[in-house]
Write a protein that holds these residues in place. Structure first.
Motif, PDB file in Angstrom:
ATOM      1  N   HIS A 200       0.830  -1.213   0.000  1.00  0.00           N
ATOM      2  CA  HIS A 200       0.000   0.000   0.000  1.00  0.00           C
ATOM      3  C   HIS A 200       0.863   1.260   0.000  1.00  0.00           C
ATOM      4  O   HIS A 200       0.481   2.272  -0.592  1.00  0.00           O
ATOM      5  N   ASP A 201       2.023   1.202   0.672  1.00  0.00           N
ATOM      6  CA  ASP A 201       2.959   2.337   0.649  1.00  0.00           C
ATOM      7  C   ASP A 201       3.406   2.635  -0.781  1.00  0.00           C
ATOM      8  O   ASP A 201       3.509   3.795  -1.182  1.00  0.00           O
TER       9      ASP A 201
ATOM     10  N   ALA B 257       0.655   4.376  -2.639  1.00  0.00           N
ATOM     11  CA  ALA B 257       0.538   5.766  -2.176  1.00  0.00           C
ATOM     12  C   ALA B 257       1.653   6.634  -2.744  1.00  0.00           C
ATOM     13  O   ALA B 257       1.411   7.775  -3.174  1.00  0.00           O
ATOM     14  N   LYS B 258       2.871   6.114  -2.769  1.00  0.00           N
ATOM     15  CA  LYS B 258       4.006   6.861  -3.320  1.00  0.00           C
ATOM     16  C   LYS B 258       3.801   7.131  -4.811  1.00  0.00           C
ATOM     17  O   LYS B 258       4.075   8.241  -5.295  1.00  0.00           O
TER      18      LYS B 258
ATOM     19  N   ARG C  42       0.984   7.307  -6.420  1.00  0.00           N
ATOM     20  CA  ARG C  42      -0.078   8.305  -6.591  1.00  0.00           C
ATOM     21  C   ARG C  42       0.497   9.711  -6.487  1.00  0.00           C
ATOM     22  O   ARG C  42       0.106  10.614  -7.223  1.00  0.00           O
ATOM     23  N   GLY C  43       1.431   9.880  -5.557  1.00  0.00           N
ATOM     24  CA  GLY C  43       2.082  11.181  -5.425  1.00  0.00           C
ATOM     25  C   GLY C  43       2.978  11.497  -6.611  1.00  0.00           C
ATOM     26  O   GLY C  43       3.025  12.634  -7.087  1.00  0.00           O
TER      27      GLY C  43
ATOM     28  N   LYS D  24      -5.058   9.077  -9.018  1.00  0.00           N
ATOM     29  CA  LYS D  24      -5.560   8.219  -7.946  1.00  0.00           C
ATOM     30  C   LYS D  24      -5.781   6.779  -8.383  1.00  0.00           C
ATOM     31  O   LYS D  24      -5.716   5.859  -7.575  1.00  0.00           O
TER      32      LYS D  24
END
Length: 307
Positions: free
Chosen positions: A17-18, A21-22, A24-25, A30
């Motif tokens: 999940h990390d 998330a990274k 996505r940044g 999204k």
């Protein structure tokens, strides 16, 4: 929006999940999903799907995988890996021949009990959450397949009793549990010391990039050059191109008939072939969907990848 699959090398300390998330940044979008959980302490291949390729997450999760792992003999832990609390330590009194024989006995179709420290859910709660509360619940054995185990090295020294091996297996296989079960069968106990996922489907560790590399590629405007398109995930599927009439049916995800197809001779040949699924392109040669022959004159939609 970026559409495609990127082969990320997940580094130690990151959860799956990390990584999402990274990314996505990094990509400022999204719609991203990973293709199967990899433990935080494990490293290696983690294909990540972006945009319309997220529809492939379940498909890639189902693919066979390959791992390089180190089994530490003589130590049993609650998590079945080296990071857990030690439950028991025993002397290792087995020979290399015995180790090889026991390891090879796990090759094939076997039943495996998932570990308590896993993301599987029981009554809506993840097993590892229950384990952290000190609870142990019954888990039913699940069928898995170990395709092959190649032993690279067996070290039986006073201060080091390890087995280095490569495991090729089906989805749903816990390598931690495999290490634990091998140790149990040997009578000395065992746990997983390290784990690298080296392959998922066509994605290999040699071609994976780190999150830092992905960031630099995105800043340079070349990240998409390092991605696999959805169409490239199905290179063995015949290519079918629709005509102008067929485009209207394709746009709505409707079944297609021979009168909707531009390369009709190739279509007829694929309809008679063993593999009934095909790649569908619009008349501008843009990939849109996977369809399947219902009969030699009718194609039915399987997955749509319209932007």
């Amino acid at each position: 929006m970026i559409n495609g699959i990127i082969n990320i090398y997940k580094e130690k300390g990151f959860t799956s999940h990390d990584v999402v998330a990274k990314l996505r940044g990094i990509t400022k979008q999204k719609k991203i999903g990973h293709t199967g959980t990899l433990d935080p302490d494990a490293t290696g291949v983690l294909p990540v799907c972006l945009g319309n390729a997220t529809k492939l997450c379940d498909l890639l999760t189902d693919k066979d995988k390959e791992y390089k792992t180190v089994l530490q003999l003589g130590t049993t832990t609650d998590t079945q890996d080296i990071t857990g609390q030690i439950l028991e330590q025993k002397q290792v009194k087995v020979t290399k021949e015995q180790i090889c024989e026991v390891i090879q006995s796990f090759v094939g179709d076997i039943m495996q009990i998932p570990p308590m420290y896993s993301a599987l859910k029981v009554n809506g709660k993840k097993l590892y959450e229950l384990a952290r509360e000190g609870k142990v619940v019954e888990r039913k054995p699940r069928p898995i397949t170990i395709h092959d185990i190649t032993i690279q090295d067996i070290i039986l020294e006073q201060d080091c009793q390890e087995v280095h091996m490569t495991v090729s297996c089906s989805k749903g296989t816990y390598i931690r549990t495999l290490c634990h079960d091998i140790g149990e069968k040997l009578g000395c106990g065992g746990c997983m010391k390290s784990l690298i996922r080296t392959k998922v489907s066509q994605f290999t560790v040699e071609n994976a990039i780190t999150l830092e590399q992905a960031q630099k590629l995105q800043e340079a405007g070349s990240l998409e050059e390092h991605m696999v398109t959805v169409a490239d995930m199905f290179p063995h599927y015949p290519k079918i191109i629709v005509n102008e009439l067929g485009e209207r049916f394709l746009a709505n995800g409707n079944p297609l008939r021979l009168e909707h197809i531009q390369n009709i001779e190739e279509a007829k040949q694929s309809a008679l072939g063993e593999d009934k699924q095909v790649r569908i392109y619009n008349k501008e040669n843009q990939f849109h969907a996977i369809y399947e022959w219902g009969d030699p004159t009718l194609l039915k939609p399987v997955k749509m990848f319209l932007n």
